[in-house]
Motif scaffolding. Structure first.
Motif, PDB file in Angstrom:
ATOM      1  N   LYS A   1       0.782  -1.132   0.072  1.00 47.58           N
ATOM      2  CA  LYS A   1      -0.263  -0.004   0.040  1.00 47.58           C
ATOM      3  C   LYS A   1       1.064   1.165   0.109  1.00 47.58           C
ATOM      4  O   LYS A   1       0.753   2.160  -0.741  1.00 47.58           O
ATOM      5  N   LYS A   2       2.038   1.313   0.834  1.00 49.30           N
ATOM      6  CA  LYS A   2       3.028   2.415   0.707  1.00 49.30           C
ATOM      7  C   LYS A   2       3.344   2.597  -0.606  1.00 49.30           C
ATOM      8  O   LYS A   2       3.522   3.743  -0.923  1.00 49.30           O
ATOM      9  N   LEU A   3       4.071   1.609  -1.163  1.00 49.65           N
ATOM     10  CA  LEU A   3       4.574   1.783  -2.409  1.00 49.65           C
ATOM     11  C   LEU A   3       3.567   1.979  -3.618  1.00 49.65           C
ATOM     12  O   LEU A   3       3.644   2.884  -4.533  1.00 49.65           O
ATOM     13  N   LEU A   4       2.296   1.563  -3.357  1.00 52.71           N
ATOM     14  CA  LEU A   4       1.346   2.085  -4.414  1.00 52.71           C
ATOM     15  C   LEU A   4       1.040   3.547  -4.180  1.00 52.71           C
ATOM     16  O   LEU A   4       0.675   4.350  -5.237  1.00 52.71           O
ATOM     17  N   GLN A   5       1.217   4.068  -3.091  1.00 55.06           N
ATOM     18  CA  GLN A   5       0.714   5.623  -2.842  1.00 55.06           C
ATOM     19  C   GLN A   5       2.216   6.473  -3.033  1.00 55.06           C
ATOM     20  O   GLN A   5       1.852   7.297  -3.743  1.00 55.06           O
TER      21      GLN A   5
END
Length: 745
Positions: A701-705
Motif C-alpha cells: 500500500k505504501k509503494l502504491l501510494q
C-alpha cells in the motif's frame, strides 16, 4: 338515646370484613402454594440441568483430550500408518504407555484401545492382538460399517478378552482415524457407567428429590435412590422436570419424593389456615373495639341533630325532620366552599412557573409576545425587557457530587446556587429568572436593557461572578454556557440552544469557566472515519507489545483537542477504540486476556465519568500502561519470548523473500515448524501467515501510494513471484485490486 347507629356501623361492614378476609386468606394460601410449587419446579430444573451439564462436561472433556492427542501425538500416527521408527516392539510398548496415560487422564475412562485397519490389529494397555481374537470384535465391525466419523454409543457391555468372562458396563466414545476420512482405523474410549452413576449419586439428595436418566431408546441408565444409583424402576415421587441432552441424547427426569412433598404441603396448609383464622378473630375484635371508640363523636353529633330536629319540629305539628336532611345540607355547604377554594388554588404557582419556563426555553410551546406577557403577569414575574439572553449552569463532576453529599444536602446546595444567581444579578442591574431544568443544570434567563453590547457584557460579568463565588465557597465547580442576546421572546429558544450546545464542548474547551456561544461556532460534524486507521494501528501495536501505541494514543487525544470534538463525539470514538482493543486482545492467550478483562470495566468507567479530555487521557494512559507492563512481564517469563521477538524482527526485515515460510523459519532458528506456528500465535495473538500477509500488504500500500512502480514490480518487491498471486492477496486484504487502490489514493 339507644345505640341504633352503633349497630348500623358495626353490622354494615362486619360481614363484608369476614367475606373479604376469608377470600383473601384462601387466595393467599392458593397463591403461595402455586408460588412454592413453581419455585420447587425451577429449583428442580436447575438441579437436573446441573447434573446434565456435569455429565456432558465430563464426556466433552474426554473427547477434547482424545482429539488433541490424535492431532499432536506422532506415536499415534506411526501406529495407524504401521511405520514405527526404531525397534517396533519398543514402539508398540510406547503406544501402550500412551494409552495408559490417556486412561489416567480422567477417572471416568475405563479402558482405551486402537484398531488398525491395514492389518486388523488391536492394541490396548494389556495386549496387542488381531481383531478376530479380541473380545470386542463385534463392536469394532459395527463401528467400521458406520458412516459416522464420531459416535458416542449407548450403554453396552465390554469384554476385552474373548476367552475371559470379565464384563464391564460402559459407554464408548469412538473416533475414526484420520479425523476427516476415517480410513486407517478407530480409537475407542470406554467410559465407565459405574463412575458416572457414582458422580450423579454424589450430586443428588435421594431423601428430597430423585433423578433418573434414560438413553435414546427409553432404557433407564441410572436412578438416584437405588443402591449405588443403579438403574431400576423404584416407586418415585412427583416428576417435575424432563431435560434432554443434545450431546448424549440422554433424557434426565427429576422431581420431589412424595413423602417430602406431602409433609411440606401439609405443614404449610395447617399453619396458614390456623394463622388465617386467628387473624380473622383478631380483626373482628379490633373492629368492634374501634367502632365502639369511634362511635362516641358520632353519638354526640346525632344527639345534637336529634335535639335540634325536635326543637325545629315543635312549631310544625306532625312534621318531624329527619337528621339526614341536616347532614345532607351541611355536606352540600362544605362542598360548595371546597369547590370555591379549589378553583382559587387549582394550579400550583411554583409548578406552573417551572413548566412554562421549560416550554419557553425548549420551544415546545409557541409563545408570542402577548401570550408571554399575560403568562408572566399571571405568574407574578417581570414582563418588561429590552434584550434577552439565556445561560445554562452545569455542575462539573456531578457523579462525585452525588457521592459526596446526601440527597438533602444536594437540594440545599442547589438552592444556594439559585440564590447566588439572583443576588449576583441585582448589583449589576439585571433581572433574572432561574429554574432547575435537569438534575445538574440550572437554566437562567437574563432581562437587560436595549443596548445589545452592554447586555452581553453584563451577562458575561454575571456568569463569571457566579463561577468565581462557587469556586471560593462551595465544594464543587460549575461550567457556564452563555447564548447570544436576542430581542424577541420567540428568539430566546435559539439563545438557549446555543448555550446548551457550547456546553457539549466543555470536555475540550475546559471546565470551571464561562463558555460563550461563539466558541463552538467553528465546530462542525466530524468525519470519524479519518481516525479509524490510527485507532486500528494503536490496537494492533498494543496487542503486539509495541511501544508505538503510546504515540498513537497521544496523537488521537491531540486531534480530539485540536479538532474541538464534543463530549458525545469523544465518547463514540473512545468506545470504538475499546471495541478494536477488545477484538485484538481476544486473539492473545487466556492469561493475557484475563489482564484485559480486568482493565476493560475501568476504561469504560473513565469514558462515563470524565469531564475534560485531559482527565480522560491521563486515566486511559495509566490503565493501558499498567496492562502493557504486565503483558510484557508475562511474555518475558515465557521461554519463547526472546526467540519469537527475533522471528518477528526477521519477518519484518525479510518479508520480500518469496521463500519466507514456517519451514524456512524452522530451519533458520532450528525449531519445529508446528512449534513456531503455535508459539507465534500465543505470543502475538495472530497467526504467522496472517502477520506475514499484513506486513506485505501494508508495504505494498505504501509503494502504491508513493511510487510509480508497476503492480507486478511491487508484487515482487513484497515477496510475490507471480503478479496474479499478489493481486489476489491484495484484493482479499483490502477489498480492491492494486490498480483500483492506486486510483483511489
Amino acid at each position: 338515646m339507644t345505640k341504633p347507629w352503633f349497630y348500623r356501623l358495626l353490622f354494615s361492614y362486619l360481614p363484608v370484613f369476614f367475606m373479604i378476609t376469608s377470600v383473601l386468606i384462601v387466595l393467599i394460601i392458593l397463591s403461595i402454594s402455586q408460588l412454592s410449587k413453581k419455585e420447587a419446579e425451577n429449583a428442580n430444573k436447575t438441579y437436573a440441568l446441573h447434573i446434565m451439564q456435569s455429565v456432558d462436561y465430563a464426556l466433552k472433556t474426554i473427547d477434547e483430550y482424545v482429539i488433541k492427542e490424535l492431532q499432536t501425538n506422532e506415536r499415534i500416527d506411526q501406529f495407524f500408518d504401521n511405520k514405527f521408527e526404531g525397534n517396533p516392539y519398543y514402539s508398540a510398548y510406547e503406544v501402550t504407555e500412551l494409552i495408559r496415560g490417556m486412561m489416567n487422564y480422567n477417572k471416568f475412562i475405563d479402558s482405551v484401545y486402537f484398531y488398525r485397519v491395514s492389518d486388523q490389529m488391536v492394541i490396548s494397555p494389556n495386549t496387542m492382538i488381531t481383531a478376530d481374537r479380541f473380545g470386542d470384535k463385534m463392536f469394532i465391525e459395527e463401528m467400521m460399517k458406520s458412516p459416522s466419523q464420531y459416535q458416542l454409543t449407548n450403554q453396552r457391555v465390554f469384554k476385552e478378552f474373548a476367552e475371559m468372562d470379565q464384563r464391564k458396563v460402559v459407554i464408548s466414545l469412538v473416533r475414526k482415524i484420520p479425523l476427516l476420512s476415517g480410513q486407517k482405523g478407530i480409537v475407542v474410549v470406554n467410559i465407565s457407567m459405574e463412575s458416572i452413576v457414582r458422580m450423579v449419586g454424589d450430586m443428588s439428595n435421594s431423601k428430597i428429590s430423585f433423578i433418573e436418566v434414560y438413553d435414546p431408546e427409553g432404557k433407564q441408565l441410572m436412578a438416584s435412590g437405588n443402591e449405588d444409583g443403579a438403574a431400576g424402576f423404584k416407586k418415585r415421587g412427583s416428576e417435575l422436570t424432563r431435560i434432554h441432552s443434545s450431546y448424549t441424547n440422554w433424557e434426565y427426569r427429576s422431581g420431589l419424593n412424595d413423602d417430602y412433598l406431602f409433609t411440606f404441603t401439609s405443614v404449610f396448609s395447617y399453619v396458614w389456615i390456623g394463622l388465617g383464622l386467628v387473624m380473622v378473630v383478631l380483626g373482628g375484635v379490633w373492629m368492634t373495639y374501634v367502632t365502639h371508640r369511634n362511635y362516641r363523636p358520632i353519638q354526640l353529633i346525632m344527639s345534637r341533630i336529634h335535639a335540634y330536629s325536635e326543637l325545629k319540629s315543635m312549631g310544625v305539628e306532625g312534621k318531624k325532620q329527619d337528621e339526614f336532611q341536616y347532614i345532607d345540607r351541611a355536606i352540600r355547604n362544605l362542598m360548595e366552599l371546597s369547590s370555591r377554594y379549589e378553583k382559587q388554588h387549582e394550579e400550583d404557582i411554583v409548578f406552573r412557573r417551572r413548566h412554562f419556563f421549560k416550554e419557553w426555553l425548549e420551544g415546545s410551546r409557541a409563545v408570542d409576545y402577548e401570550d408571554w406577557k399575560a403568562e408572566m403577569n399571571r405568574l407574578q414575574l417581570p414582563s418588561g425587557f429590552g434584550q434577552l439572553a439565556a445561560a445554562v449552569i452545569e455542575m462539573d463532576k456531578y457523579m462525585e457530587v452525588c457521592r459526596m453529599f446526601s440527597h438533602k444536602d444536594q437540594e440545599l446546595l442547589k438552592f444556594v446556587l439559585s440564590r447566588v444567581v439572583y443576588e449576583t444579578a441585582e448589583p449589576l442591574g439585571l433581572t433574572v429568572w432561574a429554574e432547575w431544568t435537569a438534575t445538574h443544570r440550572l437554566s437562567v434567563v437574563l432581562f437587560a436593557d436595549e443596548n445589545a453590547k452592554n447586555s452581553e457584557k453584563l451577562a458575561a460579568n454575571l456568569c463569571e461572578n457566579v463561577r468565581s463565588w462557587v469556586e471560593q465557597h462551595l465544594h464543587f465547580r460549575i461550567t457556564l454556557g452563555v447564548g447570544h442576546v436576542v430581542g424577541q421572546v420567540q428568539e430566546l429558544v435559539h439563545s438557549y440552544e446555543a448555550a446548551v450546545h457550547v456546553l457539549r464542548f466543555k470536555s475540550t474547551l475546559g471546565t470551571n469557566r464561562v463558555l460563550y456561544h461563539w466558541e463552538s461556532e467553528a465546530s462542525s460534524e466530524k468525519e470519524m472515519y479519518k481516525h479509524l486507521p490510527l485507532v486500528k494501528s494503536l490496537a494492533q501495536s498494543f496487542r503486539l507489545g509495541d511501544k508505538g501505541w503510546k504515540q498513537a494514543l497521544e496523537q488521537i487525544f491531540t486531534e480530539l483537542k485540536v479538532g474541538l470534538f464534543s463530549y458525545d463525539e469523544i465518547r463514540n470514538l473512545m468506545n470504538y477504540l475499546i471495541y478494536h482493543l477488545h477484538r485484538e486482545m481476544m486473539e492473545l492467550s487466556a492469561e493475557l486476556q484475563e489482564l484485559w478483562q480486568i482493565a476493560l470495566p475501568q476504561l469504560n468507567d473513565a469514558i462515563e465519568q470524565f469531564d475534560t479530555i485531559e482527565e480522560l487521557y491521563a486515566a486511559w494512559f495509566q490503565m493501558l500502561e499498567e496492562v502493557s507492563q504486565r503483558m510484557t512481564a508475562i511474555r518475558e517469563d515465557r521461554s519463547t519470548h526472546a526467540v519469537m521477538n527475533q522471528i518477528r524482527t526477521y519477518v519484518e526485515t525479510h518479508y520480500a523473500d518469496p521463500e519466507l515460510s514456517l519451514t524456512s523459519l524452522s530451519e533458520q532458528f532450528q525449531l519445529h515448524a508446528s512449534h513456531v506456528s503455535r508459539a507465534f500465535k500465543e505470543e502475538f495473538g495472530e497467526k504467522f501467515v496472517d502477520y506475514l500477509v499484513k506486513i506485505r500488504m501494508e508495504q505494498a500500500k505504501k509503494l502504491l501510494q508513493s511510487s510509480r512502480y508497476s503492480v507486478q514490480d511491487i508484487g515482487g518487491m513484497v515477496g510475490y513471484t507471480h503478479a496474479i498471486s499478489f493481486i489476489r492477496a491484495f484484493k482479499k486484504y483490502t477489498g480492491v485490486t492494486p490498480g483500483d487502490y492506486r486510483k483511489q489514493e
